[in-house]
Design an enzyme around this catalytic site. Structure first.
Site, PDB file in Angstrom:
ATOM      1  N   ASP A  68       0.833  -1.208   0.000  1.00  0.00           N
ATOM      2  CA  ASP A  68       0.000   0.000   0.000  1.00  0.00           C
ATOM      3  C   ASP A  68       0.867   1.258   0.000  1.00  0.00           C
ATOM      4  O   ASP A  68       2.033   1.226   0.403  1.00  0.00           O
ATOM      5  CB  ASP A  68      -0.923  -0.021   1.224  1.00  0.00           C
ATOM      6  CG  ASP A  68      -2.100   0.943   1.087  1.00  0.00           C
ATOM      7  OD1 ASP A  68      -2.400   1.363  -0.056  1.00  0.00           O
ATOM      8  OD2 ASP A  68      -2.710   1.270   2.121  1.00  0.00           O
ATOM      9  N   ASN A  98     -10.879  -2.621  -5.746  1.00  0.00           N
ATOM     10  CA  ASN A  98     -10.126  -1.550  -6.424  1.00  0.00           C
ATOM     11  C   ASN A  98     -10.752  -1.113  -7.757  1.00  0.00           C
ATOM     12  O   ASN A  98     -10.395  -0.079  -8.314  1.00  0.00           O
ATOM     13  CB  ASN A  98      -8.653  -1.939  -6.645  1.00  0.00           C
ATOM     14  CG  ASN A  98      -7.806  -1.894  -5.381  1.00  0.00           C
ATOM     15  OD1 ASN A  98      -6.864  -2.677  -5.223  1.00  0.00           O
ATOM     16  ND2 ASN A  98      -8.117  -0.982  -4.472  1.00  0.00           N
TER      17      ASN A  98
END
Ligand code: IPE
Ligand code: IPE
Ligand code: MG
Length: 255
Positions: free
Chosen positions: A39, A87
């Site tokens: 991330d 996502n």
């Protein structure tokens, strides 16, 4: 089951292992399976005044380095979260850019994984991934299937809940009666049932959450969160995660 890296059984044969020992790592107590929530690419790019996709591109360079490092260290399985089932909610240009990048990485940067004896698998609902990217991912998995070194799981269009739903569907398709449905029945129908569960889950960029990653398999994983963004992650940070893991006392509910 993944065969252990040869270097692991033959003493200090790699430079990475020499540096790991110098850093205080016990090579006989390595986590077998490390999973990483990669991330912070977007924030990393923003900080340098660049577009988010530049951060993602840098992230793929990091991934290749970290994979080779984990392999040379003697880790049996590395699983990374590359694109979550959630996502797709991002703006179109980022999703399309990411899909292109993942396909390119599969064809180019990650292609010499074959030479490095890395066995690549794709975890996630492959059928929902755009055709070109899907084909590149499939080709990468096919061309490395017979490799005997580290198993590298690339989670793309992956959701932990979706994985459990897919396992339940397989149970129903197999007409297994309710009294024979137990944890084993679900575990053996997940995307990579033959691999050990992750011992250590690493999240970069500071967020303290799972984001739907390996939620079944993470039941007894140790968690390590670093503030370092994924594009800045490297050998030093991997060693820190392993050192933290080796300081933990795993109890699995016992005393
Ligand atoms: C992780 O970086 C990569 C993917 C989720 C594809 P992010 O894109 O989530 O980066 P941040 O969290 O916005 O910084
Ligand atoms: C998790 O990161 C997914 C990947 C790293 C591929 P996100 O950035 O999507 O997670 P949230 O939205 O912060 O929970
Ligand atoms: Mg993020």
């Amino acid at each position: 089951m993944a065969k252990p890296d040869k270097s692991r059984t033959e003493g200090l044969t790699t430079k990475v292992q020499e540096r790991a020992v110098a850093a205080g790592i016990d090579l006989d107590a390595l986590p077998r399976h490390i999973a990483i929530i990669m991330d912070g690419n977007g924030r990393w790019a923003k900080k340098q005044g660049m577009q988010r996709l530049i951060g993602h591109a840098q992230g793929y360079r990091t991934l290749k380095d970290v994979l080779l490092c984990a392999s040379n260290l003697g880790i049996e399985v590395l699983t990374v979260y590359g694109f979550s089932a959630e996502n797709w909610r991002r703006p179109d240009d980022e999703v399309q850019g990411l899909m292109k990048l993942i396909g390119n990485a599969a064809r180019t940067e990650l292609a010499d994984l074959v030479r490095n004896n890395v066995q690549t698998r794709i975890l996630g609902r492959l059928e929902e991934i755009p055709a070109e990217t899907r084909r590149s991912l499939q080709a990468l998995a096919d061309s490395t299937r017979a490799n005997t070194g580290i198993v590298f799981n690339l989670a793309i269009n992956y959701g932990g809940r979706a994985e459990i739903v897919d396992a339940v569907k397989k149970i129903i398709d197999a007409e297994i009666p309710a009294d024979r449905v137990d944890e084993e029945a679900i575990s053996m129908r997940l995307y990579a049932p033959d691999l050990p569960e992750p011992d250590l889950i690493v999240r970069t960029a500071g967020e303290m959450r799972w984001s739907n990653f390996l939620i079944w398999q993470a039941a007894y994983a140790e968690l390590f969160v670093t503030d370092t963004s994924w594009p800045d992650f490297g050998e030093r940070e991997l060693f820190d995660a392993v050192l933290a893991f080796q300081r933990r006392e795993r109890k699995f509910g016992g005393l």
